[in-house]
Design an enzyme around this catalytic site. Sequence first.
Site, short mmCIF file in Angstrom:
data_model
loop_
_atom_site.label_atom_id
_atom_site.label_comp_id
_atom_site.label_asym_id
_atom_site.label_seq_id
_atom_site.Cartn_x
_atom_site.Cartn_y
_atom_site.Cartn_z
CG HIS A 85 -1.64 -1.40 1.30
ND1 HIS A 85 -2.63 -1.84 0.46
CD2 HIS A 85 -1.36 -2.44 2.14
CE1 HIS A 85 -2.96 -3.09 0.80
NE2 HIS A 85 -2.20 -3.48 1.80
CD GLU A 108 -1.82 -3.67 5.10
OE1 GLU A 108 -3.02 -3.38 4.89
OE2 GLU A 108 -1.23 -4.59 4.50
CD GLU A 146 -1.53 -9.91 4.51
OE1 GLU A 146 -1.45 -9.01 5.37
OE2 GLU A 146 -2.09 -9.74 3.40
CG HIS A 159 0.80 -6.80 2.42
ND1 HIS A 159 -0.09 -5.92 1.86
CD2 HIS A 159 1.69 -7.12 1.44
CE1 HIS A 159 0.23 -5.73 0.58
NE2 HIS A 159 1.31 -6.44 0.30
ZN ZN Z 1 -1.89 -5.26 2.76
#
Ligand code: ZN
Length: 337
Positions: free
Chosen positions: A126, A163, A301, A219
């Site tokens: 992101h 995030e 993640e 992430h």
């Molecule tokens: Zn993400």
Amino acid sequence: MSYTGPDFEPPRPELSGRPDRPRRWPAVAGVALVSGALLGWLVYEATASSDSSGGPGSDRAAARSAASGSPSGPAAATPPSAPGSPSRSSAPAGSSAPADDDGKRSGGPALRGPLRGKVVVIDPGHNPGNFRHPAEINRKVDIGTNRKECDTTGTSTNAGYPEAQFTLDVAHRLRTLLEQQGATVKLTHDDGTPSWGPCVDERARIGNDAHADAAISLHADGSAAGNRGFHVILPAAVHSGAADTRPIAAASKRLGTMIAGDFVRVTGEPPSNYIGGGTGLDTRQDLGGLNLSTVPKVFIECGNMRDSVDAARLTSGNWRQKAAEGISEGIVSFLGG
Ligand code: ZN
């Protein structure tokens, strides 16, 4: 969502004692005390075995291919050790990085080290500016198997820590660690440049153009409270349109397996209890950043921002340093350090 992400260091709570869904403690946790190469091997074996059970999106063919020529004794018989028990110094061999390293630039790659001559591309998932560019990030791009949004805003903790800030922070810490090992490191975006994105296809292209020896997209998840743990996402072997991951699927699986093993050992974060069947690994064919990669690449993640226990870790600078160290050690293992 707020941009006033906390710089605070919340106290680390004890692991929840409330009834939870049954946890299947995976081999990666059970062998947390096993060192280096052996750990990687055990995790690799456990992964190859567990993949045979398959799951949505799992890549059985790649699992068989990766496991071929190797014995497949189960490594999951080892009883679990307590989570949160990293067992040795998390600093890479030869590193003098302090535990409270804030990720500031170290001035480029070290002259020597196990990663000398290696190129690593870090993709901070992101972008903090994506919220201000909805039209741009919602534009569809071709990911080979499909068309998907250029990028997304990412999630945040319930307290508003984005995030996109988490991924940049871990990226900086990881860059420092890898450069100390001698690697040349490139980020897909940094310091607001570009101000949004890049799109997922561009994120892949940056790794490809750099001829990266390894690439990782960072992430943190946004799942339901109670869903805990990390997982590493591996590219399925897809061949569709511009996507052809067949040449990188096996190497990416090795990279992801090594990162998962080192991540659980260094951070104490358990493998996901909601994705991957307790292996800490998931295989997907719907992510442009993986589909379009021509170099070994995985996503991680690091935890679930919407779970209070995980959120306490993800918002801790000390824990983020451990996260970076776990990922760095996995990359060093993969690249032969
Ligand atoms: Zn993400």
